[in-house]
Design an enzyme around this catalytic site. Structure first.
Site, PDB file in Angstrom:
ATOM      1  N   GLY A  30       0.298   9.297  -3.515  1.00 26.16           N
ATOM      2  CA  GLY A  30       0.292   8.142  -2.622  1.00 26.16           C
ATOM      3  C   GLY A  30       1.304   7.139  -3.131  1.00 26.16           C
TER       4      GLY A  30
ATOM      5  N   PHE B 202       4.181  16.333 -13.865  1.00 27.78           N
ATOM      6  CA  PHE B 202       3.862  16.413 -12.434  1.00 27.78           C
ATOM      7  C   PHE B 202       3.228  17.759 -12.057  1.00 27.78           C
ATOM      8  CE2 PHE B 202       6.744  12.924 -12.722  1.00 27.78           C
ATOM      9  CZ  PHE B 202       6.284  12.024 -11.773  1.00 27.78           C
TER      10      PHE B 202
ATOM     11  N   GLY C 101      -4.691  17.716  -8.112  1.00 30.14           N
ATOM     12  CA  GLY C 101      -5.573  16.638  -7.689  1.00 30.14           C
ATOM     13  C   GLY C 101      -5.659  16.569  -6.179  1.00 30.14           C
TER      14      GLY C 101
ATOM     15  N   CYS D  35       6.416   5.074  -2.941  1.00 31.96           N
ATOM     16  CA  CYS D  35       7.654   5.836  -3.092  1.00 31.96           C
ATOM     17  C   CYS D  35       7.605   7.240  -2.510  1.00 31.96           C
ATOM     18  CB  CYS D  35       8.034   5.891  -4.571  1.00 31.96           C
ATOM     19  SG  CYS D  35       8.481   4.297  -5.274  1.00 31.96           S
TER      20      CYS D  35
ATOM     21  N   ARG E   6       8.105   3.616 -12.473  1.00 32.97           N
ATOM     22  CA  ARG E   6       6.801   4.061 -11.987  1.00 32.97           C
ATOM     23  C   ARG E   6       5.826   2.890 -12.020  1.00 32.97           C
ATOM     24  NH1 ARG E   6       5.705   8.429 -16.389  1.00 32.97           N
ATOM     25  NH2 ARG E   6       6.617   6.686 -17.571  1.00 32.97           N
TER      26      ARG E   6
ATOM     27  N   VAL F 200       9.960  -3.735  -7.572  1.00 34.91           N
ATOM     28  CA  VAL F 200      11.275  -3.448  -8.133  1.00 34.91           C
ATOM     29  C   VAL F 200      12.004  -4.732  -8.517  1.00 34.91           C
ATOM     30  CG1 VAL F 200      13.534  -2.423  -7.682  1.00 34.91           C
ATOM     31  CG2 VAL F 200      11.459  -1.288  -6.877  1.00 34.91           C
TER      32      VAL F 200
END
Length: 443
Positions: free
Chosen positions: A257, A249, A253, A260, A154, A11
């Site tokens: 992970g 989203f 799968g 966040c 992201r 970040v």
């Protein structure tokens, strides 16, 4: 504007570099001397597409600086951005000790009006905590404001996300701070939502937990689809076409992970617990995700009689493509379970970027391959864990030709079921029914 960014992780580094690209003078400060030295030499501490080039260009234009000197960083700044780590504690609570340390450093050197921004993901009430620390550690003589501007970057697309953000959230009770922060973000030409600090802090947790919930939901539907004979890809299209739900989203799968979603879901649960609220729905999101990767082992057991005497290739180690981050990565859990459950199993691994991180994490328990071909040759099965383009583009024919027996367990639904069947590959994916030839009765 003059900006100081405390912390040079995902970040902090990305935000500092991108604010410099917008024309601001940015000083990034960190207590890690080795990290700062490496960055000044052009060596990035993280893999993030486009970041290295922006660091180089903005340093050459004297808009971007890296230092361990907090005094220099704080003295010259109009806006100070706190972007340090906030890891999970063992009980799921959020560790804000690095935020507290940053606030104490600011208090030592604050010399005139500053806007101090919490960009780290922090529990509700951290804005007040920072304000009180600075006041009580020598900063009471200097006027300052605290704000919350949560990040929505992201990993793997952080630079792109910064310059193409869908919204900016600014939480502050000060009109002066609000004006400065609106000016800082105005070149991004996006929707800016202003609110109070506590709401801004909660927005970040709510957003990430909601997205995590969508992932766990579609994975549960995928598990049900396998049992009932449906196809999760068609189901996702069917429900995602509803504008109230949306398409994003909804890729089934083996779970989420990274730094966040796991941390923020657990953090929200802990915050709710402290407030006397039992956040059952998010707890189930965590529960579903913690077991989803095990589907790969279940499917492997269907095809390999004695896993303990087999060789297994694991392809993709980072928690998602285009990053080297393995925090809470399904691959690490998968490797650990295989080694524990099936002593003697030989595991070969490959990832375009994250090999070094995995070696540092688990050591020499597995064989590190230089490429996909080396990883899969003569293995009894290949497990696709991360959907890197390189892994997909290698192609089903190549996998079949190199594997000892053509068994692929695909945790990311990378390939077409019919193509795999026509090539004679035993192919398992998530939420999709394998193609099976119709049996013909012989009279």
């Amino acid at each position: 504007m003059n900006i100081a960014v405390i912390g040079t992780g995902y970040v902090g580094l990305t935000s500092g570099v991108c604010f410099a690209e917008l024309g601001n003078s940015v000083v990034c400060v960190d207590i890690d001397e080795k990290k700062i030295d490496r960055i000044n030499k052009g060596l990035m501490p993280i893999y993030e597409p486009g970041l290295e080039e922006l660091v180089s260009s903005n340093k050459s234009q004297n808009r971007l600086f890296f230092t361990t000197d907090f005094k220099v960083a704080v003295h010259n700044a109009d806006i100070i951005i706190i972007a340090v780590g906030t890891p999970s504690l063992e009980d799921g609570d959020v560790d804000v000790s690095y935020v507290e340390s940053a606030a104490k450093e600011i208090a030592k050197y604050i010399n005139n009006y500053k806007v101090i921004v919490n960009k780290s993901t922090v529990p509700v009430g951290t804005g007040e905590l920072v304000k009180n620390i600075i006041k009580n550690t020598g900063g009471e003589q200097t006027h300052f404001d605290v704000a919350s501007v949560p990040e929505f970057l992201r990993e793997g697309t952080a630079v792109k996300d910064f310059f193409n953000s869908e919204r900016i959230v600014i939480g502050t009770d000060s009109e002066r701070a609000k004006s400065l922060l609106m000016e800082l973000h105005s070149p991004l030409n996006t929707f800016i939502h202003t609110t109070d600090i506590r709401s801004a802090e909660l927005i970040k947790y709510a957003a990430n937990s909601f997205l995590a919930m969508k992932i766990s939901f579609i994975n549960e539907i995928a598990n049900l689809a396998e049992t009932l004979g449906g196809d999760i890809n068609d189901i996702a299209i069917g429900i995602g076409s509803d504008s109230r739900i949306g398409k994003k989203f909804l890729s089934a799968g083996i779970g989420f992970g990274g730094a966040c979603f796991p941390k923020d879901t657990k953090g929200l649960i802990k915050m709710a617990e402290k407030a006397g609220h039992d956040f059952k729905i998010i707890q189930e999101v965590v529960n579903v995700n913690s077991n989803q990767y095990k589907k790969m082992i279940e499917k492997l057991n269907l095809e390999i009689d004695n896993i303990g005497q087999s060789s297994i290739a694991i392809l993709g180690l980072s928690f998602k493509p285009n990053t080297d981050d393995i925090r809470e990565a399904p691959s690490i859990k998968l490797i650990s379970d295989l080694l524990t459950l099936y002593p003697g199993v030989k595991i070969r691994v490959y990832d375009p970027i994250a090999m070094s991180a995995v070696r540092n994490s688990i050591g020499e328990k597995v064989v590190y391959s230089e490429n996909i071909e080396q990883a899969v040759t003569n293995c009894d099965a290949a497990l696709i864990v991360t959907e890197w383009n390189e892994i997909i583009e290698f192609g089903l024919k190549s996998y079949k030709n190199l594997l000892k027996q053509p068994v692929i367990i695909d945790g990311r639904n990378c390939f077409d079921l019919v193509n795999a069947y026509n090539l004679g590959i035993t192919y398992h994916s998530i939420g999709r029914k394998p193609v099976i030839a119709e049996r013909q009765e012989v009279f």
